[in-house]
Design a protein around this motif. Structure first.
Motif, short mmCIF file in Angstrom:
data_model
loop_
_atom_site.label_atom_id
_atom_site.label_comp_id
_atom_site.label_asym_id
_atom_site.label_seq_id
_atom_site.Cartn_x
_atom_site.Cartn_y
_atom_site.Cartn_z
N PRO A 68 0.84 -1.21 0.00
CA PRO A 68 0.00 0.00 0.00
C PRO A 68 0.87 1.25 0.00
CG PRO A 68 -0.68 -1.56 1.70
CD PRO A 68 0.65 -2.02 1.21
N LEU A 69 0.62 2.14 -0.93
CA LEU A 69 1.41 3.36 -1.05
C LEU A 69 0.77 4.49 -0.26
CD1 LEU A 69 2.17 3.18 -4.87
CD2 LEU A 69 3.58 2.37 -2.98
N GLN A 70 1.60 5.45 0.14
CA GLN A 70 1.09 6.56 0.93
C GLN A 70 0.16 7.46 0.14
OE1 GLN A 70 1.50 6.83 4.10
NE2 GLN A 70 2.99 5.18 4.34
N SER A 71 0.25 7.43 -1.16
CA SER A 71 -0.64 8.25 -1.99
C SER A 71 -2.04 7.68 -2.11
CB SER A 71 -0.03 8.41 -3.39
OG SER A 71 0.13 7.14 -4.01
N GLY A 72 -2.28 6.50 -1.55
CA GLY A 72 -3.57 5.85 -1.67
C GLY A 72 -3.60 4.80 -2.75
N ASP A 73 -2.62 4.80 -3.64
CA ASP A 73 -2.53 3.77 -4.67
C ASP A 73 -1.97 2.49 -4.06
OD1 ASP A 73 -3.34 5.83 -6.33
OD2 ASP A 73 -1.27 6.38 -6.84
N LEU A 127 -7.56 -11.49 -0.79
CA LEU A 127 -7.05 -10.56 0.21
C LEU A 127 -7.80 -9.24 0.12
CD1 LEU A 127 -3.20 -11.15 -0.04
CD2 LEU A 127 -4.80 -12.12 1.58
N LEU A 128 -8.08 -8.66 1.26
CA LEU A 128 -8.81 -7.40 1.34
C LEU A 128 -8.05 -6.43 2.23
CD1 LEU A 128 -11.35 -5.65 0.80
CD2 LEU A 128 -12.38 -6.71 2.82
N ILE A 129 -7.83 -5.21 1.72
CA ILE A 129 -7.18 -4.14 2.47
C ILE A 129 -8.16 -2.98 2.57
CG2 ILE A 129 -5.24 -2.54 2.58
CD1 ILE A 129 -3.62 -4.50 0.97
N ARG A 130 -8.54 -2.65 3.79
CA ARG A 130 -9.49 -1.56 4.02
C ARG A 130 -8.84 -0.54 4.94
NH1 ARG A 130 -13.25 -4.33 5.82
NH2 ARG A 130 -14.52 -4.55 3.93
N TRP A 131 -8.74 0.70 4.45
CA TRP A 131 -8.09 1.75 5.22
C TRP A 131 -9.03 2.31 6.29
CZ3 TRP A 131 -5.75 0.49 0.81
CH2 TRP A 131 -4.37 0.65 0.73
N LYS A 132 -8.43 2.62 7.42
CA LYS A 132 -9.17 3.30 8.48
C LYS A 132 -8.94 4.80 8.45
CE LYS A 132 -8.94 -0.51 11.83
NZ LYS A 132 -8.48 -0.90 13.19
N GLU A 147 -10.01 1.10 -0.56
CA GLU A 147 -10.32 -0.29 -0.25
C GLU A 147 -9.90 -1.14 -1.44
OE1 GLU A 147 -14.16 -1.14 1.48
OE2 GLU A 147 -14.35 -2.91 0.20
N TRP A 148 -9.09 -2.12 -1.16
CA TRP A 148 -8.54 -2.94 -2.23
C TRP A 148 -8.74 -4.42 -1.92
CZ3 TRP A 148 -6.95 -0.56 -6.55
CH2 TRP A 148 -6.62 0.78 -6.45
N SER A 149 -8.82 -5.20 -2.95
CA SER A 149 -8.87 -6.66 -2.83
C SER A 149 -8.32 -7.26 -4.11
CB SER A 149 -10.30 -7.16 -2.58
OG SER A 149 -11.13 -6.88 -3.70
N LEU A 150 -7.97 -8.53 -4.04
CA LEU A 150 -7.48 -9.20 -5.24
C LEU A 150 -8.51 -9.19 -6.35
CD1 LEU A 150 -5.58 -12.33 -3.82
CD2 LEU A 150 -4.64 -10.17 -4.64
N PHE A 151 -9.77 -9.38 -5.99
CA PHE A 151 -10.81 -9.40 -7.02
C PHE A 151 -11.01 -8.01 -7.62
CE2 PHE A 151 -15.18 -9.32 -8.57
CZ PHE A 151 -15.20 -10.47 -9.35
N LYS A 152 -10.89 -6.98 -6.81
CA LYS A 152 -11.07 -5.63 -7.34
C LYS A 152 -9.89 -5.23 -8.23
CE LYS A 152 -12.98 -2.54 -4.80
NZ LYS A 152 -13.28 -1.55 -3.75
#
Length: 596
Positions: free
Chosen positions: A60-65, A355-360, A279-284
Motif C-alpha cells: 500500500p502506497l502513501q498516496s492511496g494507490d 485478500l482485502l485491504i481496508r483503510w481506516k 479499499e482494495w482486494s485481489l478481485f477488485k
C-alpha cells in the motif's frame, strides 16, 4: 497333386493371435523402456536440477494507490557452452535457452513499460525500468562480431515478445561504466556490452501473452491467473521484464545455475481502479481470486507490506495471517504478512483466497526518497535548447557518488564545452567523464559522468544542443508530435539505514535478491528520469499537397480545353424551323400534303 495345409480350428487361431499380440506388446514395451532410459541418461548428462518459485508483493502506497509486484524465478543447472547440446527442457523455456546458446549470451535484461514511475509519490520500485522498451546484454568473450550478434539477437527477441525492437547502431550504445553484470563474474571489458532504449514503444496485450507463455504453468494456475490484461493495462503504471543471468548455488560458488526471472510491476490508481475508495482486494484489482499454487512451484507466496501498520491503525488486512517476515528492502527494514499458497489452510473453507485491504485513516505521509532525479528541456525557438538534469540527495549528512548515463539521439547536436555541473550554487567537477560524439544517421551521443552529490542538495547538469533539420523522408507520420529522447540512467550506492545482507546465498524473498549487496552500509539503486519530447524544425508537409492540387487543377482545365478544341468535329447545322412552321407541317402531314 496339390496338398492343402490342415485347417486350424477356431480355438487354435485365437491362441496363435494371442501369442502374437503378447510378443508384439513385449517388443513395444522393451523399445519404450530403452528410449526412456536413453532419454533419461541424456537428460542427466545435459541437464541439472530445476526449481521454480513464484511470489507476489502487495505494498500500500502513501498516496492511496497500491503497488503489486510479481516475481517468477526459474533456476536450471545447465551448461550451454560446455560442448554438450542441451535438448531437454522442463521448466526453462526452450526459446530462451536457444537464444542463450546461439548468441553466446552471458546476461540479458529486457523490459517493456507503459507509464512513468513517480518516485516522489511511490518511493523506490523493486525493479526499476524506463518508459518504453529497454534492452541491455552482456555477451561471452568468445563473440567476435558483437554488433552483428546484437543485431540478430534483437530481431529474434522482437519475434519472441511481439515487439518492434528495431535496435540498430542509431539507438544502441556501448557504456563504459554503467550496467555492470548482475550475475557471477565481474566482467570489466565493456566491448561485450550493448544498451538501447525505445522510449516511444507502446506495450499492449500482444506483448503480455508471449511473456505469460514463458511461465511453467502459463496463466492456468498459480499467481499467473491474476494476470488479466484488461485489468493490468487499466492502471497508472505497468512494466514487464525478463532477466537472464548466471548465479551461484552456494557460498563457494562451486555450482552455478541459469536464473530466469520474470517480473511484472503494476500500480493501481485510487480513483480509477478503486472508485475513489481506499479499499482494495485481489478481485477488485485483478477480477479474479486465487484457488491454488502452481503445481510445478517449490515456493508460492504472497507478501503484504504492513511496516507502516504495525498496530493496525492505518488499514485492516483480511484474512489475517500469523506468518510475519522481516526483510531489509532498499536500506530499510520492512515487515510483511506472508501467505503460503502451498498450504491448503491458506485458502480456508471456501478454497479461494481474496485478500482485502481496508483503510481506516485517510492521512497520507509522503516520505522523500534519499535519491531522486528528473530532467527537462529548456529554451525557445526551434534552433537551440538546453537539457537540464536534476539529481536530489535528500540525506541530511551523507554524500555519495552517482553515475549518470545519457543517450542523446544524433539529431540533437550537443556542445560538450557547455557542460556544467553545479551543486548549491557552486561548480561540482565530475571525477570521471566519458563522452562519445554522435555520427549523423550512424550512432547517438554517449555521455557518462561520476558526480559526488553533497548532503541535502540538488545537483544540476546542463548541456546545450542544436536542433537539426532532417530530410523529408526521415520524419515520422506525425512530425508535429515531437521526437522522444530516452531517459537518463542514474546509478548509485545509497547509504543504508540498517545493515545489508551481503550473503547472496541466504534464503530471502525474491523481490529483495535482484541487486546483490556487496557492502553492509549501502545498497544499490538505479533510477530513470522522464523521457524528453523535443520538437525539431518541421517543414510544412501540406504545401506539396497544395501544390499538387493547384497544378492538377490548372493542367486539367487548360489541357482539357485545348484537347476539346483539337479533337472536336465542327459541322454547319441547318437552322431549325419555327414553332408555327412545325405546327403547319404536322397539319399538312395529317392531311397527306407534302410539308413546307
Amino acid at each position: 497333386m496339390i496338398v492343402t495345409p490342415p485347417r486350424l480350428s477356431h480355438t487354435k487361431k485365437k491362441m496363435v493371435l494371442h501369442r502374437c499380440g503378447v510378443t508384439v506388446a513385449l517388443l513395444v514395451l522393451i523399445s519404450l523402456s530403452v528410449i526412456v532410459v536413453a532419454s533419461r541418461q541424456e537428460s542427466t548428462l545435459n541437464n541439472g536440477r530445476h526449481d521454480f518459485q513464484e511470489e507476489l508483493v502487495i505494498s500500500p502506497l502513501q498516496s492511496g494507490d497500491i503497488y503489486a509486484s510479481f516475481q517468477f524465478r526459474t533456476l536450471w543447472e545447465a551448461d550451454f557452452f560446455g560442448g554438450n547440446k542441451v535438448s531437454h527442457y522442463r521448466l526453462f523455456p526452450k526459446s530462451l535457452g536457444q537464444v542463450i546458446s546461439k548468441f553466446s549470451v552471458r546476461e540479458l535484461h529486457i523490459s517493456l513499460t507503459q507509464g512513468y514511475w513517480r518516485t516522489m509519490q511511490w518511493g523506490q520500485p523493486y525493479q526499476p525500468s524506463p518508459p518504453g522498451a529497454e534492452l541491455w546484454v552482456w555477451f561471452q568473450d568468445s563473440v567476435t562480431d558483437v554488433d552483428g550478434t546484437w543485431s540478430e539477437l534483437t530481431n529474434v527477441l522482437s519475434g519472441i515478445f511481439c515487439a518492434s525492437l528495431n535496435f540498430d547502431s542509431i539507438n544502441s550504445i556501448q557504456p563504459s561504466a554503467s550496467f555492470k553484470p548482475l550475475g557471477i563474474g565481474n566482467v570489466t571489458d565493456h566491448r561485450f556490452l550493448r544498451y538501447a532504449t525505445l522510449p516511444r514503444e507502446t506495450v499492449c496485450t500482444e506483448n503480455l501473452t508471449p511473456w505469460k507463455k514463458l511461465l511453467p504453468c502459463g496463466s492456468k494456475a498459480g499467481l499467473a491467473v491474476l494476470l488479466k490484461s484488461e485489468k493490468l493495462f487499466h492502471s497508472s503504471f505497468h512494466s514487464q521484464a525478463v532477466h537472464i543471468r548466471p548465479v551461484c548455488q552456494d557460498a563457494q560458488c562451486a555450482t552455478t545455475s541459469w536464473e530466469l526471472r520474470q517480473t511484472l510491476n503494476v500500480v493501481f490508481d485510487l480513483y480509477v481502479s478503486g472508485q475513489g475508495k481506499r479499499e482494495w482486494s485481489l478481485f477488485k484489482m485483478f477480477s479474479r481470486t486465487l484457488t491454488e499454487a502452481c503445481p510445478l512451484a517449490s515456493s508460492s507466496k504472497i507478501y503484504v507490506d504492513v511496516s507502516d501498520n504495525s498496530e493496525g491503525e492505518d488499514f485492516v488486512l483480511s484474512p489475517a495471517t500469523p506468518l510475519l517476515r522481516q526483510a531489509v528492502v532498499l536500506g530499510d527494514r520492512r515487515t510483511f504478512s506472508v501467505y503460503d499458497l502451498t498450504q491448503k489452510s491458506t485458502f480456508g473453507t471456501t478454497s479461494s483466497l481474496n485478500l482485502l485491504i481496508r483503510w481506516k485513516s485517510s492521512d497520507a505521509h509522503m516520505l522523500r526518497p534519499l535519491l531522486h532525479a528528473e530532467r527537462y528541456v529548456a529554451g525557445y525557438r526551434l534552433q537551440s535548447g538546453e537539457i537540464h538534469t536534476l539529481m536530489y540527495n535528500n540525506h541530511p549528512y551523507r554524500s555519495f557518488p552517482v553515475l549518470l548515463l545519457d543517450l542523446v539521439p544524433w539529431y540533437l547536436r550537443l556542445y560538450i564545452h557547455t557542460l556544467s555541473v553545479t551543486s548549491k550554487g557552486k561548480t561540482n567537477r565530475p571525477s570521471y567523464i566519458h563522452y562519445e560524439p554522435s555520427k549523423d544517421r550512424v550512432k547517438p551521443h554517449t555521455l557518462e559522468m561520476l558526480v559526488q552529490l553533497p548532503p541535502n542538495s540538488v545537483t544540476e547538469v546542463t548541456v546545450h544542443f542544436d536542433r537539426i533539420l532532417l530530410k523529408w523522408t526521415e520524419y515520422p507520420p506525425d512530425p508535429n508530435h515531437g521526437f522522444y529522447v530516452g531517459s537518463s540512467v542514474v546509478s548509485s550506492l545509497v547509504p543504508s539505514i540498517v545493515a545489508m545482507d551481503t550473503n547472496a546465498t541466504h534464503e530471502c524473498p525474491l523481490f529483495n535478491s535482484f541487486f546483490p549487496s556487496k557492502e553492509e552500509t549501502s545498497y544499490f539503486v538505479r533510477l530513470y528520469t522522464e523521457p524528453l519530447l523535443v520538437n525539431l524544425p518541421t517543414p510544412d508537409f501540406s504545401m506539396p499537397y497544395n501544390v499538387i492540387c493547384l497544378t492538377c487543377t490548372v493542367v486539367a482545365v487548360g489541357y482539357g480545353s485545348l484537347f476539346n478544341l483539337l479533337t472536336r468535329n465542327f459541322q454547319i447545322g441547318e437552322p431549325r424551323p419555327g414553332v408555327a412552321k412545325r405546327i403547319a407541317n404536322v397539319i399538312r402531314k395529317m392531311r397527306g400534303v407534302p410539308p413546307l
